[in-house]
Design an enzyme around this catalytic site. Structure first.
Site, short mmCIF file in Angstrom:
data_model
loop_
_atom_site.label_atom_id
_atom_site.label_comp_id
_atom_site.label_asym_id
_atom_site.label_seq_id
_atom_site.Cartn_x
_atom_site.Cartn_y
_atom_site.Cartn_z
N GLY A 184 -20.62 5.33 -2.80
CA GLY A 184 -19.55 5.54 -3.77
C GLY A 184 -19.45 4.34 -4.70
N ASN A 185 -18.25 4.11 -5.19
CA ASN A 185 -18.03 3.05 -6.17
C ASN A 185 -18.52 1.68 -5.68
OD1 ASN A 185 -15.93 0.70 -6.85
ND2 ASN A 185 -16.26 1.92 -8.67
N LYS A 217 0.87 -1.19 0.00
CA LYS A 217 0.00 0.00 0.00
C LYS A 217 0.89 1.23 0.00
CE LYS A 217 -4.44 0.87 0.10
NZ LYS A 217 -5.53 0.06 -0.47
N GLY A 233 -22.55 4.48 2.79
CA GLY A 233 -21.73 4.85 1.65
C GLY A 233 -22.58 4.84 0.39
P1 NAD Z 1 -15.82 6.23 -2.64
O1 NAD Z 1 -14.92 7.36 -2.28
O2 NAD Z 1 -16.23 6.01 -4.06
O3 NAD Z 1 -17.18 6.34 -1.78
C1 NAD Z 1 -17.19 6.51 -0.38
C2 NAD Z 1 -18.63 6.78 0.03
O4 NAD Z 1 -18.67 6.84 1.46
C3 NAD Z 1 -19.16 8.13 -0.48
O5 NAD Z 1 -20.51 7.99 -0.83
C4 NAD Z 1 -19.04 9.02 0.77
O6 NAD Z 1 -19.98 10.10 0.77
C5 NAD Z 1 -19.38 8.02 1.85
N1 NAD Z 1 -18.94 8.42 3.18
C6 NAD Z 1 -17.76 8.97 3.55
N2 NAD Z 1 -17.77 9.21 4.87
C7 NAD Z 1 -18.97 8.79 5.34
C8 NAD Z 1 -19.58 8.78 6.61
N3 NAD Z 1 -18.95 9.22 7.70
N4 NAD Z 1 -20.85 8.29 6.73
C9 NAD Z 1 -21.50 7.84 5.63
N5 NAD Z 1 -20.97 7.82 4.39
C10 NAD Z 1 -19.72 8.30 4.26
O7 NAD Z 1 -15.11 4.94 -2.04
P2 NAD Z 1 -15.27 3.44 -2.51
O8 NAD Z 1 -14.30 3.17 -3.59
O9 NAD Z 1 -16.70 3.12 -2.68
O10 NAD Z 1 -14.70 2.68 -1.21
C11 NAD Z 1 -15.47 2.53 -0.03
C12 NAD Z 1 -14.70 1.64 0.93
O11 NAD Z 1 -14.43 0.39 0.32
C13 NAD Z 1 -13.35 2.16 1.42
O12 NAD Z 1 -13.12 1.70 2.73
C14 NAD Z 1 -12.35 1.49 0.48
O13 NAD Z 1 -11.06 1.38 1.04
C15 NAD Z 1 -13.03 0.14 0.35
N6 NAD Z 1 -12.63 -0.61 -0.85
C16 NAD Z 1 -12.83 -0.07 -2.09
C17 NAD Z 1 -12.45 -0.80 -3.22
C18 NAD Z 1 -12.69 -0.28 -4.60
O14 NAD Z 1 -12.37 -1.02 -5.56
N7 NAD Z 1 -13.26 0.90 -4.79
C19 NAD Z 1 -11.84 -2.06 -3.06
C20 NAD Z 1 -11.68 -2.59 -1.79
C21 NAD Z 1 -12.07 -1.84 -0.69
#
Ligand code: NAD
Length: 428
Positions: free
Chosen positions: A221-222, A107, A219
Site C-alpha cells: 500500500g502507501n 486517534k 504489504g
Molecule cells: P494501505 O491500506 O495503503 O496498504 C496496506 C497494504 O497491506 C495493502 O497492500 C494490503 O493488501 C496489505 N495487507 C493487508 N492485510 C494483509 C495481510 N494479512 N498480509 C499481507 N498484506 C496485507 O495502508 P498503508 O497506509 O500503507 O499503511 C500500512 C501500515 O502502516 C498500517 O499499519 C498503518 O497504520 C501504518 N502507517 C501508515 C502511515 C501512512 O502514512 N500511510 C503512517 C504511519 C503508519
C-alpha cells in the site's frame, strides 16, 4: 481492529510499563501516562440513502497533549474497537515525541465499512463525527488526519463542517487534505520515504550500503510502495511483496528473486494495494502463500501492512540472513516475538520511529496551513530527511551508549520528553 485474543492497548501498555521501569519513572507520572487523558464516545445518526436512520459509533481518544495539540488519524473500519484507538493514540504520543515535534497523541474512529456506504453517506458520517466533537478538537486542541479507509476527501468534508460550525477558515484543523486545498506536497511519500531514511542510517551503522542489500516487504500500500521507490533508488533490491486478496480473503506473496519491478506491479494493483494474481503470474512472478514473506532469505524485512504480524508462531521462520527489521506498520511485532528478535541480535527499527515520517509531514502541513504559505516538494522532503535522521541518530546513540535495544532506547527518549512536559506543567 478485533483480532482474536490480541489486545493492542494491553500491548502498548506493556511496552510502556517496561520502558517506565527502565527509566525508573515515578508512580504518579507512570499512572498518568499509561492511560489516555480523555476519551470521547458518541453516536452519529445518519439518514441512509434508502431513507432509514442508521446510528454509527464514533470515538476520539486524546492520550496526552502535554507537548502540544493531540495529533492522530481517524479510522473507518467495521471491526474498530476502543482498545485499538487507545493503543494508536498512545503510540502517537511516543511517535511525536521521539521525532521531537510539538504535538501530542490522539486517534479516532467510526465503526463502519466504507465499502458498503455511498459517497453521500460517507460525507454525512464525516460531518456527523465533527458535529459531535467540534468543541474538543481544532488547530490548538487536537488535529485529526486520515487513517485506514479514510482519505483526503473525507478530511475536506470534515474541515468544511468544522469551518461552518466555527465561522471561519481553519485549514490547520486537519491534515491529509488534498494538495491545493491545504494539503502538503510530499505527504503521500512521507511515511515510506521516512522509513527508508531510517533504514539508510541503520545500514550505515551496520557497515552496509543499500546497494547490494535485499528486502522482503509485507504489504503493498502507501507505505510499502514509497519505501520500495526510495530503497530501489538507493540501489537496494526488493525480492518480494505481499498483499491481501479481497475476493479470496487471503494474502499472497509475490516474488522475483532478482528483484521486483515497482512500476510493473503498480500497473496491476488496485487502489487498496491488492495485486492481480493472474496478471502477476503472466509477468513471471512466483505467487506464494501470504505468510511466506517472513521466511525470505533477505537482509531486510519490512512489515508494512497490519499490527500483530510477527508473533510467537512465526518469528522463528525469520531467515538467519536477516540483519534488519524496519517496522512500517504500527504494532506489527508482539512482545514475545520482540524478545526473540532481540535475542537473535537482529537490528530493529521500531514502528513509532520507523513510520514517523507521516506524522512529521502532517506537522509540516499544519505549519503551512496555519501560515497559509506552502512549500515546494523538495523543501518538504529535505526537512523530512533532516528530522528523521536526527531522530534516528539520537536513538541509536543512546542505544550504543547504554547497550540498549532500539525499541527500548526509542521509548526511553520519547517517554522522558513527555514525562518532562507533564512535570513542567505541574500535572505530576
Ligand atoms: P494501505 O491500506 O495503503 O496498504 C496496506 C497494504 O497491506 C495493502 O497492500 C494490503 O493488501 C496489505 N495487507 C493487508 N492485510 C494483509 C495481510 N494479512 N498480509 C499481507 N498484506 C496485507 O495502508 P498503508 O497506509 O500503507 O499503511 C500500512 C501500515 O502502516 C498500517 O499499519 C498503518 O497504520 C501504518 N502507517 C501508515 C502511515 C501512512 O502514512 N500511510 C503512517 C504511519 C503508519
Amino acid at each position: 481492529m478485533k483480532q482474536n485474543g490480541f489486545n493492542p492497548f494491553e500491548m502498548a501498555q506493556a511496552q510502556f510499563d517496561k520502558a517506565a521501569q527502565l527509566i525508573g519513572l515515578d508512580d504518579g507520572t507512570r499512572e498518568l501516562l499509561r492511560e489516555p487523558l480523555r476519551e470521547y464516545h458518541f453516536t452519529i445518526p445518519i439518514r441512509m440513502d434508502d431513507g432509514h436512520i442508521k446510528v454509527f459509533k464514533g470515538f476520539r481518544v486524546q492520550h496526552n497533549d502535554a507537548r502540544g495539540p493531540a495529533k492522530g488519524g481517524i479510522r473507518f473500519h467495521p471491526q474498530e474497537t476502543i482498545d485499538t484507538v487507545r493503543a494508536l493514540a498512545m503510540w502517537m504520543t511516543w511517535k511525536c515525541s521521539v521525532v521531537d515535534i510539538p504535538l501530542g497523541g490522539g486517534k479516532g474512529g467510526v465503526i463502519c465499512d466504507p465499502h458498503n456506504l455511498s459517497p453521500r453517506e460517507q460525507e454525512q458520517i464525516c460531518r456527523g463525527w465533527v458535529r459531535q466533537i467540534s468543541r474538543n478538537v481544532g488547530p490548538v486542541l487536537d488535529v485529526p488526519a486520515p487513517d485506514v479507509m479514510t482519505n483526503s476527501q473525507h478530511m475536506l468534508w470534515m474541515l468544511d463542517e468544522f469551518e461552518t460550525i466555527h465561522g471561519g477558515r481553519y485549514p490547520g484543523f486537519i491534515t491529509g487534505k488534498p494538495v491545493g486545498m491545504g494539503g502538503s506536497l510530499g505527504r503521500t511519500e512521507a511515511t515510506g520515504f521516512g522509513l527508508v531514511f531510517h533504514l539508510r542510517e541503520a545500514l550505515n551503522d551496520l557497515g552496509l550500503k543499500p546497494k547490494g542489500t535485499t528486502a522482503a516487504i509485507q504489504g503493498f500500500g502507501n507505505v510499502a510502495q514509497h519505501a520500495i521507490r526510495l530503497f530501489q533508488d538507493l540501489g537496494g533490491t526488493v525480492v518480494s511483496v505481499s498483499c491481501w486478496n479481497q475476493s479470496e480473503s487471503l494474502a499472497y506473496t509475490f516474488r522475483k528473486k532478482d528483484g521486483i519491478s515497482l512500476d510493473e506491479l503498480l500497473s496491476i494493483t488496485d487502489s487498496f494495494g491488492g495485486i492481480d494474481k493472474e496478471k502477476a503470474r503472466e509477468l513471471n512472478y512466483e505467487v506464494l502463500p501470504g505468510e511466506n514473506w517472513i521466511e525470505q532469505e533477505v537482509d531486510i524485512l519490512i512489515p508494512a501492512a497490519l499490527e500483530n504480524q510477527i508473533s510467537r508462531e512465526n518469528v522463528d521462520r525469520i531467515s538467519q540472513q536477516v540483519k534488519v527489521i524496519a517496522e512500517g506498520a504500527n504494532g506489527p511485532t508482539t512482545p514475545d516475538a520482540d524478545e526473540r528478535i532481540r535475542n537473535r541480535n537482529i537490528f530493529l527499527i521500531p514502528d513509532f520511529l520507523a513510520n514517523a515520517g507521516g506524522v512529521t509531514c502532517s506537522y509540516f502541513e499544519q505549519v503551512q496551513s496555519n501560515n497559509n504559505y506552502y512549500w515546494e516538494k523538495d523543501e518538504v522532503l529535505g526537512k523530512l530527511d533532516l528530522k528523521m535522521t536526527s531522530a534516528y541518530i539520537a536513538v541509536s546513540e543512546l542505544c550504543r551508549k547504554n547497550r540498549l535495544y532500539m525499541r527500548d532506547a526509542a521509548y526511553i527518549i520519547a517517554i522522558k520528553r513527555v514525562a518532562q512536559a507533564v512535570r513542567d506543567r505541574g500535572w505530576a
